[in-house]
Enzyme design. Structure first.
Site, PDB file in Angstrom:
ATOM      1  N   SER A 137      -1.071 -10.948  -0.152  1.00 52.77           N
ATOM      2  CA  SER A 137      -2.081  -9.939   0.221  1.00 52.77           C
ATOM      3  C   SER A 137      -3.445 -10.615   0.293  1.00 52.77           C
ATOM      4  O   SER A 137      -3.676 -11.624  -0.392  1.00 52.77           O
ATOM      5  CB  SER A 137      -2.120  -8.835  -0.846  1.00 52.77           C
ATOM      6  OG  SER A 137      -3.256  -8.017  -0.675  1.00 52.77           O
ATOM      7  N   TYR A 151      -2.730  -6.653  -9.774  1.00 53.10           N
ATOM      8  CA  TYR A 151      -2.238  -6.912  -8.408  1.00 53.10           C
ATOM      9  C   TYR A 151      -2.909  -8.160  -7.830  1.00 53.10           C
ATOM     10  O   TYR A 151      -2.231  -9.046  -7.289  1.00 53.10           O
ATOM     11  CB  TYR A 151      -2.549  -5.688  -7.542  1.00 53.10           C
ATOM     12  CG  TYR A 151      -1.996  -5.758  -6.131  1.00 53.10           C
ATOM     13  CD1 TYR A 151      -0.630  -5.688  -5.889  1.00 53.10           C
ATOM     14  CD2 TYR A 151      -2.853  -5.873  -5.035  1.00 53.10           C
ATOM     15  CE1 TYR A 151      -0.132  -5.725  -4.598  1.00 53.10           C
ATOM     16  CE2 TYR A 151      -2.359  -5.908  -3.734  1.00 53.10           C
ATOM     17  CZ  TYR A 151      -0.993  -5.835  -3.523  1.00 53.10           C
ATOM     18  OH  TYR A 151      -0.490  -5.881  -2.244  1.00 53.10           O
TER      19      TYR A 151
HETATM   20  P1  NDP Z   1       5.952   0.116   0.474  1.00 53.31           P
HETATM   21  O1  NDP Z   1       5.563   0.796  -0.782  1.00 53.31           O
HETATM   22  O2  NDP Z   1       6.123   0.900   1.717  1.00 53.31           O
HETATM   23  O3  NDP Z   1       7.266  -0.758   0.232  1.00 53.31           O
HETATM   24  C1  NDP Z   1       7.452  -1.492  -0.954  1.00 53.31           C
HETATM   25  C2  NDP Z   1       8.865  -2.030  -0.960  1.00 53.31           C
HETATM   26  O4  NDP Z   1       9.064  -2.807  -2.144  1.00 53.31           O
HETATM   27  C3  NDP Z   1       9.895  -0.925  -0.942  1.00 53.31           C
HETATM   28  O5  NDP Z   1      10.944  -1.271  -0.067  1.00 53.31           O
HETATM   29  C4  NDP Z   1      10.384  -0.886  -2.376  1.00 53.31           C
HETATM   30  O6  NDP Z   1      11.738  -0.520  -2.398  1.00 53.31           O
HETATM   31  C5  NDP Z   1      10.246  -2.354  -2.780  1.00 53.31           C
HETATM   32  N1  NDP Z   1      10.180  -2.516  -4.218  1.00 53.31           N
HETATM   33  C6  NDP Z   1       9.155  -2.222  -5.050  1.00 53.31           C
HETATM   34  N2  NDP Z   1       9.508  -2.484  -6.327  1.00 53.31           N
HETATM   35  C7  NDP Z   1      10.785  -2.945  -6.291  1.00 53.31           C
HETATM   36  C8  NDP Z   1      11.712  -3.356  -7.277  1.00 53.31           C
HETATM   37  N3  NDP Z   1      11.405  -3.372  -8.583  1.00 53.31           N
HETATM   38  N4  NDP Z   1      12.935  -3.778  -6.877  1.00 53.31           N
HETATM   39  C9  NDP Z   1      13.280  -3.761  -5.571  1.00 53.31           C
HETATM   40  N5  NDP Z   1      12.454  -3.373  -4.592  1.00 53.31           N
HETATM   41  C10 NDP Z   1      11.220  -2.971  -4.951  1.00 53.31           C
HETATM   42  O7  NDP Z   1       4.822  -0.988   0.668  1.00 53.31           O
HETATM   43  P2  NDP Z   1       4.558  -2.114   1.791  1.00 53.31           P
HETATM   44  O8  NDP Z   1       5.650  -2.180   2.755  1.00 53.31           O
HETATM   45  O9  NDP Z   1       3.200  -1.894   2.263  1.00 53.31           O
HETATM   46  O10 NDP Z   1       4.552  -3.410   0.856  1.00 53.31           O
HETATM   47  C11 NDP Z   1       5.368  -4.546   1.083  1.00 53.31           C
HETATM   48  C12 NDP Z   1       4.650  -5.784   0.572  1.00 53.31           C
HETATM   49  O11 NDP Z   1       3.448  -5.954   1.336  1.00 53.31           O
HETATM   50  C13 NDP Z   1       4.234  -5.709  -0.895  1.00 53.31           C
HETATM   51  O12 NDP Z   1       4.487  -6.943  -1.512  1.00 53.31           O
HETATM   52  C14 NDP Z   1       2.728  -5.454  -0.811  1.00 53.31           C
HETATM   53  O13 NDP Z   1       2.049  -5.985  -1.924  1.00 53.31           O
HETATM   54  C15 NDP Z   1       2.365  -6.200   0.464  1.00 53.31           C
HETATM   55  N6  NDP Z   1       1.114  -5.757   1.075  1.00 53.31           N
HETATM   56  C16 NDP Z   1       0.977  -4.480   1.591  1.00 53.31           C
HETATM   57  C17 NDP Z   1      -0.222  -4.095   2.164  1.00 53.31           C
HETATM   58  C18 NDP Z   1      -0.439  -2.729   2.749  1.00 53.31           C
HETATM   59  O14 NDP Z   1      -1.590  -2.396   3.080  1.00 53.31           O
HETATM   60  N7  NDP Z   1       0.573  -1.918   2.934  1.00 53.31           N
HETATM   61  C19 NDP Z   1      -1.374  -5.015   2.216  1.00 53.31           C
HETATM   62  C20 NDP Z   1      -1.114  -6.313   1.649  1.00 53.31           C
HETATM   63  C21 NDP Z   1       0.082  -6.655   1.103  1.00 53.31           C
HETATM   64  P3  NDP Z   1      12.395   0.632  -3.333  1.00 53.31           P
HETATM   65  O15 NDP Z   1      11.367   1.636  -3.624  1.00 53.31           O
HETATM   66  O16 NDP Z   1      13.567   1.095  -2.511  1.00 53.31           O
HETATM   67  O17 NDP Z   1      12.831  -0.131  -4.524  1.00 53.31           O
END
Ligand code: NDP
Length: 252
Positions: A137, A151
């Site tokens: 990020s 974070y």
């Molecule tokens: P979402 O919240 O839409 O998706 C997060 C994903 O991570 C889900 O598929 C969730 O799956 C999974 N996840 C979270 N915790 C766990 C766990 N303990 N075990 C397995 N899976 C897990 O967010 P984003 O798609 O936006 O985020 C994806 C990545 O991008 C992250 O690393 C985030 O930090 C990064 N990011 C996002 C930004 C944004 O603005 N959206 C900006 C910068 C970075 P489930 O709930 O099914 O377990």
């Protein structure tokens, strides 16, 4: 660009950026293992991929991480590409009573899972001379909002992990890079408790004003960068951190 016969693991593929990455790799011919805790959401993403391997797993659970690697190798025979994307954030002041509990949760999900899964998958990726991409990020590069110390720290550490492992695995022909998004429209801010469902659109409109280009990205824009970096077009690139943030970091 073609990923025919390449095997790709995407964590956090049940939502947002990870879902877009899995769908794009699949559309480009890859065999994808999609990982998440929410089986219902994973099923929806699976419908958009060609014969994916679905693994319901919590990346903070070591046995689940072993299952991701073992089942992928059993099912597809190898691993070419690992996308460490699963992530979350919890807000906390360093002065909060539960600050350390929050810190441990965020570090375990974002950083320790990435380190552990890389440890387990690397021997397989060395065999295929594949590559690893960590979804970090811009919060790993600058302090952009209050109460994000856990974070921010997890993502900054992830970036240095990327460089460290890129250095170690280069002699084995394995590339390791990081993609550092700025604001991307996903379920993330809702999951972080920053906005209720009905406030999400307005929140993103507000966030767009904080970027130089005046917009937020769609998840597929991050998937485009990830597939480029995973492809042979990026054969000279390792140990690099790629920002895709609509100019958030250069907004004056
Ligand atoms: P979402 O919240 O839409 O998706 C997060 C994903 O991570 C889900 O598929 C969730 O799956 C999974 N996840 C979270 N915790 C766990 C766990 N303990 N075990 C397995 N899976 C897990 O967010 P984003 O798609 O936006 O985020 C994806 C990545 O991008 C992250 O690393 C985030 O930090 C990064 N990011 C996002 C930004 C944004 O603005 N959206 C900006 C910068 C970075 P489930 O709930 O099914 O377990």
């Amino acid at each position: 660009m073609s990923f025919n016969d390449k095997v790709v693991i995407v964590t956090g593929a049940s939502s947002g950026i990870g879902a877009a990455i899995a769908v794009e790799f699949s559309g480009l011919g890859a065999k994808v293992t999609i990982v998440g805790r929410n089986e219902k959401n994973l099923n929806e993403v699976a419908k958009k991929c060609k014969s994916p391997l679905q693994i319901v797993a919590d990346v903070t659970n070591e046995n689940d991480l072993k299952k991701i690697v073992n089942e992928t190798v059993k099912h597809f025979g190898k691993i070419d590409i690992l996308i460490n994307n699963a992530g979350m954030s919890l807000l906390s002041s360093i002065l909060a009573e539960n600050a350390i509990e929050i810190f441990d949760k965020v570090m375990n999900t974002n950083l320790r899972s990435t380190v552990y899964l890389t440890h387990l998958a690397a021997p397989h990726i060395i065999k295929t001379k594949g590559n690893i991409i960590n979804i970090s990020s811009i919060c790993g590069l600058a302090v952009l909002a209050k109460d994000l110390f856990a974070y921010n720290t997890s993502k900054a550490a992830m970036d240095h992990f990327t460089r460290s492992i890129a250095s170690e695995l280069a002699s084995s022909g394995v590339r390791v890079n990081s993609v550092n998004p700025g604001p991307v429209k996903t379920n993330f801010i809702e999951n972080m408790g920053l906005a209720k469902k009905e406030q999400v659109d307005a929140t993103y409109d507000h966030i767009a004003l904080t970027t130089a280009l005046g917009r937020v990205s769609g998840a597929e824009e991050i998937a485009d960068l990830v597939t480029f970096l995973a492809s042979d077009k990026a054969r000279a690139i390792t140990g690099a951190v790629f920002v895709s943030d609509n100019g958030s970091l250069v907004k004056v």
